[in-house]
Design a protein around this motif. Structure first.
Motif, PDB file in Angstrom:
ATOM      1  N   VAL A 167       0.824  -1.205   0.000  1.00  0.00           N
ATOM      2  CA  VAL A 167       0.000   0.000   0.000  1.00  0.00           C
ATOM      3  C   VAL A 167       0.860   1.258   0.000  1.00  0.00           C
ATOM      4  O   VAL A 167       0.549   2.231  -0.690  1.00  0.00           O
ATOM      5  CB  VAL A 167      -0.949  -0.012   1.219  1.00  0.00           C
ATOM      6  CG1 VAL A 167      -1.691   1.315   1.334  1.00  0.00           C
ATOM      7  CG2 VAL A 167      -1.937  -1.157   1.103  1.00  0.00           C
ATOM      8  N   HIS A 168       1.963   1.263   0.751  1.00  0.00           N
ATOM      9  CA  HIS A 168       2.755   2.486   0.867  1.00  0.00           C
ATOM     10  C   HIS A 168       3.394   2.888  -0.460  1.00  0.00           C
ATOM     11  O   HIS A 168       3.738   4.064  -0.646  1.00  0.00           O
ATOM     12  CB  HIS A 168       3.841   2.324   1.942  1.00  0.00           C
ATOM     13  CG  HIS A 168       4.974   1.432   1.538  1.00  0.00           C
ATOM     14  ND1 HIS A 168       4.898   0.053   1.602  1.00  0.00           N
ATOM     15  CD2 HIS A 168       6.219   1.718   1.060  1.00  0.00           C
ATOM     16  CE1 HIS A 168       6.041  -0.461   1.184  1.00  0.00           C
ATOM     17  NE2 HIS A 168       6.860   0.511   0.856  1.00  0.00           N
ATOM     18  N   LEU A 169       3.541   1.951  -1.388  1.00  0.00           N
ATOM     19  CA  LEU A 169       4.079   2.293  -2.704  1.00  0.00           C
ATOM     20  C   LEU A 169       3.002   2.852  -3.625  1.00  0.00           C
ATOM     21  O   LEU A 169       3.308   3.543  -4.596  1.00  0.00           O
ATOM     22  CB  LEU A 169       4.714   1.061  -3.354  1.00  0.00           C
ATOM     23  CG  LEU A 169       6.027   0.554  -2.747  1.00  0.00           C
ATOM     24  CD1 LEU A 169       6.491  -0.697  -3.467  1.00  0.00           C
ATOM     25  CD2 LEU A 169       7.100   1.639  -2.822  1.00  0.00           C
ATOM     26  N   VAL A 170       1.757   2.538  -3.314  1.00  0.00           N
ATOM     27  CA  VAL A 170       0.648   2.964  -4.163  1.00  0.00           C
ATOM     28  C   VAL A 170       0.076   4.294  -3.710  1.00  0.00           C
ATOM     29  O   VAL A 170      -0.238   5.166  -4.525  1.00  0.00           O
ATOM     30  CB  VAL A 170      -0.463   1.877  -4.158  1.00  0.00           C
ATOM     31  CG1 VAL A 170      -1.646   2.331  -4.982  1.00  0.00           C
ATOM     32  CG2 VAL A 170       0.086   0.566  -4.680  1.00  0.00           C
ATOM     33  N   ASP A 171      -0.059   4.480  -2.394  1.00  0.00           N
ATOM     34  CA  ASP A 171      -0.705   5.659  -1.832  1.00  0.00           C
ATOM     35  C   ASP A 171       0.279   6.812  -1.746  1.00  0.00           C
ATOM     36  O   ASP A 171       0.770   7.167  -0.679  1.00  0.00           O
ATOM     37  CB  ASP A 171      -1.273   5.316  -0.448  1.00  0.00           C
ATOM     38  CG  ASP A 171      -2.246   6.387   0.035  1.00  0.00           C
ATOM     39  OD1 ASP A 171      -2.530   7.319  -0.733  1.00  0.00           O
ATOM     40  OD2 ASP A 171      -2.718   6.266   1.183  1.00  0.00           O
TER      41      ASP A 171
END
Length: 626
Positions: A544-548
C-alpha cells in the motif's frame, strides 16, 4: 430478615431497566461503529483500487542491484547449499558401510534399507524446520536464519563422524545416528528455502534464472566433492579400515568447511526487498495515526503485507503451495535417483563393486553441475514453463532407456544411462530455484517455500532411494525405479500447466530489479509497451505504501484516462438502456394495437353469431305458425 419495601422494589426495577437500556445502547453503538468501520474499509479499498490503476513506474521504484552485493549474496547462498549436499554425497556413498557399522547382525538388503531409511528420516524433520525457520526468516531476516541453519548442519555432520558404533554401545548407536540426521533435516528445512528466497530477491529480473540456478550448481558440486572424497579414501585405504574408522573422516571434515562457509555468509546483507518491507513496518510502528484511520489501514494491510502463519499461508496460497509441492516431488524423485540412490543401485542391483559404483557417477555429477546453470540461462530467454515442460517430458521418455542402458553392464552404457537421467534433472533443478519463490509475495516467500519444498522433499525426495530399493526388492525387476520416476514426472507435467510464467518479470509484491542505471531508465521510459512487465499487475500486488503517493503528471493523466473510460462505459450503458426502453415502449404500443384488433374481431364475430341466431329463431317461428 425483613422483606424489601415496595419503594425499594420500584427503585431496583428502575435501575434494572436503566442498565438494560444502557447495554442495548452500548450494543447499538458498537454495531454502528463496526458498520462505520466496514464502510470506511470499503471506501478505502475502492480508493486504493483507483490508485493502483493509475500508478506508473517511477525511476526510484526500480531496484538497481549492485554487482558487489550480488556477488556476495551468490557466494553466501551457494556455500550453504554446498555444505548441505556435501553431507548428502558423503552419506550416499558410505550408505552401504553405515549399514554394516550400525546394524551388523542382519542381511545385506536389510542393512541397505536401514541406511536408506535413516537417510529418509532426515527428511521427516524438514517440513518442521521449513515451517519454523521460514516464519522466522520472514520476520527476523533471511541472513540471520541462514547463518543458524549453516551452524546446525555443520555441527550435526561433524558429530556423525564421532558417533560410537553398534559394537561399542549397541542399539544406542543407530538411535543417535537417527537423532543427528533429524537435526540435519531440521536445519536443511530452512536452508534451501531461505537460500532460494535470498538469491531470487537479490537477482535482476532478466537474469534471475541463471543466478538462482547457481545455487543448485553449488548443490551438485558439494555432492561431487563429498562423493569424490569418499571415493579417494576407498581407493587408498583398505575395506577394513573404511569400515572401522575411515568412514568417519568425511563427516568430521564438515566442521572446518562449515566455519569457512559461515565466514562467507556473514559478509552478506539482507535482500533489498526484505529491507524495504522491514523499513516500512518500522515507519508504521513509529507513527501515531488517528485510531480510526489506523484501524482502517490495518484492516486493508491484513493478509497482504504482513508475514502469515501456517494457517494463513495454507488458506491464502493453497494453490501455489500445491503447485510447488508437486513440482518439487517430481524433480527430486529424479534428482535423488541419480544422486543418493544411484551408488546403492549400482552396487546392490547391478553388482558393481562399491568403489566403481561410486566412481561411475562422479563424472556425470560434475557434468550435471554445469548443465544446471545452462538450464537456468535458457529459461531466462525461453521461459520457465517451457524448460519445466521439457524436464517432465524428458523424464518420462528417458527413464526406461537410462535404466536399461545401466542394466546392460558395460561401463560405456552405464555412463550413457546416467547421462540420460541427468538431462531431466538439469532441466528441472535449473528452474525450481527461480520458479518457486515467484509463487509467493515478499512477506510470505520464505515461509511458503519452506512448507512446499520441504514437505515434498520429505515425502518424495528423501524416500526416493528407499522406495526404489524396496520396489526392486519386492518385484525383482531392475527397471522398477524407472517406473517411479515416470509416475512422479507425469504429475509434474500437470503442475507445470498451472504454473504462472515468471521469467524476466518482477517477483510478486516487489518492484522491478535491474543490473544498471541505464536499464532502469529504459524500463521506466518503455513501461507501457515493454512485453516483460505488466505495470497494472505490478501495482495490483504492490504494498500500500508504494501505491498511496502523490501522483505524477503521467499518473494524473492516467487517472483522467481511467475516468474517461469509465464515463464512456457509463454513457454506453445509458445508450443501451435507452434502446432497451424504446424497444419496450414499442412493444407496449404493438401489444395494445394487437389487443385492440383482437377485440374488434371478437365483437364482429359476436355480432355475426347474434344475427345467425336471430335468423334461425325467425325461421322457427314461421314454421310453428304454418
Amino acid at each position: 430478615m425483613s422483606q424489601p419495601s415496595r419503594s425499594e422494589n420500584n427503585i431496583n426495577n428502575k435501575n434494572s431497566s436503566q442498565s438494560k437500556a444502557e447495554r442495548a445502547a452500548a450494543k447499538n453503538a458498537e454495531r454502528a461503529r463496526i458498520a462505520q468501520q466496514k464502510a470506511a474499509i470499503r471506501a478505502e479499498r475502492r480508493r486504493l483500487a483507483l490508485l493502483r490503476r493509475r500508478r506508473r513506474l517511477r525511476l526510484d521504484d526500480v531496484t538497481v542491484v549492485q554487482e558487489s552485493a550480488l556477488r556476495k549474496a551468490i557466494v553466501g547462498s551457494v556455500v550453504g547449499n554446498l555444505m548441505e549436499w556435501y553431507d548428502v554425497g558423503v552419506y550416499g556413498y558410505v550408505a552401504v558401510i553405515l549399514g554394516k557399522v550400525f546394524l551388523p547382525d542382519v542381511e545385506g538388503h536389510i542393512q541397505n534399507l536401514f541406511s536408506l531409511g535413516v537417510f529418509a528420516v532426515t527428511f521427516i524433520a524438514r517440513p518442521l524446520g521449513g515451517i519454523i525457520l521460514g516464519q522466522l526468516g520472514d520476520r527476523l531476516g533471511r541472513k540471520e536464519v541462514l547463518a543458524f541453519t549453516l551452524l546446525m548442519m555443520a555441527g550435526a555432520t561433524f558429530l556423525i563422524g564421532v558417533l560410537p558404533t553398534y559394537a561399542a554401545v549397541g542399539v544406542i548407536a543407530p538411535i543417535l545416528l537417527i537423532l543427528l540426521k533429524l537435526i540435519q533435516g531440521f536445519s536443511t528445512g530452512g536452508e534451501y528455502a531461505g537460500a532460494t528466497t535470498f538469491i531470487t530477491e537479490y537477482a535482476p529480473d532478466k537474469k534471475r534464472g541463471f543466478y538462482a540456478s547457481l545455487l543448485d550448481w553449488g548443490s551438485y558440486i558439494g555432492f561431487a566433492v563429498g562423493a569424490a572424497f569418499v571415493s579417494v579414501l576407498q581407493l587408498n585405504v583398505s575395506d577394513a579400515f573404511m569400515e572401522s574408522w575411515g568412514w568417519r573422516i568425511p563427516f568430521m571434515v564438515a566442521l572446518p568447511l562449515g566455519v569457512i562457509a559461515l565466514l562467507f555468509r556473514s559478509r552478506i546483507e539482507d535482500t533489498p526487498a526484505f529491507v524495504e518491507a522491514q523499513a516500512n513496518e518500522d515507519d508504521e510502528s513509529k507513527s501515531d495515526p488517528v485510531p480510526a484511520v489506523g484501524e482502517v489501514e490495518d484492516a486493508i494491510r491484513l493478509g497482504e503485507e504482513e508475514p502469515q502463519g501456517l494457517k494463513g499461508l495454507v488458506r491464502n496460497y493453497w494453490r501455489e503451495l500445491l503447485t510447488a509441492f508437486v513440482l518439487v516431488a517430481a524433480a527430486n524423485t529424479t534428482a535423488y535417483a541419480l544422486t543418493s540412490y544411484m551408488p546403492t543401485y549400482l552396487s546392490t542391483t547391478l553388482d558393481y563393486d562399491p568403489v566403481h559404483g561410486n566412481l561411475l557417477t562422479l563424472p556425470v555429477l560434475v557434468l550435471l553441475a554445469f548443465m544446471v546453470p545452462l538450464s537456468g540461462w535458457i529459461s531466462d530467454h525461453v521461459g520457465r514453463r517451457t524448460v519445466l515442460f521439457a524436464g517432465s517430458i524428458s523424464a518420462m521418455v528417458l527413464a526406461v532407456p537410462s535404466f536399461l542402458l545401466m542394466a546392460h553392464g558395460a561401463i560405456w552404457s552405464t555412463l550413457l544411462g546416467l547421462f540420460l537421467l541427468a538431462i531431466p534433472v538439469a532441466l528441472y533443478v535449473g528452474n525450481l530455484a527461480s520458479s518457486l519463490p515467484a509463487l509467493f509475495p515478499t512477506s510470505s516467500r520464505y515461509g511458503g517455500m519452506g512448507i512446499a519444498y520441504n514437505a515434498a522433499v520429505a515425502i518424495f525426495g528423501g524416500t526416493a532411494g528407499f522406495i526404489m530399493e524396496a520396489l526392486v526388492t519386492a518385484t525383482g525387476i531392475a527397471l522398477a525405479p524407472a517406473f517411479w520416476v515416470i509416475a512422479t514426472s507425469a504429475a509434474g507435467f500437470v503442475a507445470v500447466i498451472f504454473l504462472k510464467e515468471s521469467a524476466r518479470q518482477p517477483l510478486p509484491g516487489s518492484m522491478p530489479s535491474v543490473a544498471t542505471e541505464e536499464e532502469a531508465v529504459a524500463l521506466v521510459e518503455t513501461q507501457e509497451e515493454n512485453p516483460d512487465i505488466n505495470v497494472t499487475e505490478i501495482f495490483e500486488q504492490a504494498p500500500v505504501h508504494l501505491v498511496d503517493q502523490q501522483p505524477t503528471v503521467a499518473e494524473a493523466k492516467a487517472e483522467v484516462q481511467v475516468a474517461l473510460e469509465a464515463e464512456a462505459e457509463a454513457w454506453e450503458a445509458v445508450r443501451k438502456a435507452k434502446l432497451v426502453t424504446a424497444a419496450a415502449r414499442q412493444a407496449v404500443v404493438e401489444a395494445r394495437k394487437a389487443e385492440a384488433e383482437a377485440e374488434s374481431e371478437s365483437e364482429a364475430a359476436s355480432q355475426d353469431q347474434t344475427g345467425s341466431q336471430s335468423q334461425v329463431a325467425d325461421k322457427q317461428t314461421e314454421a310453428n305458425d304454418n
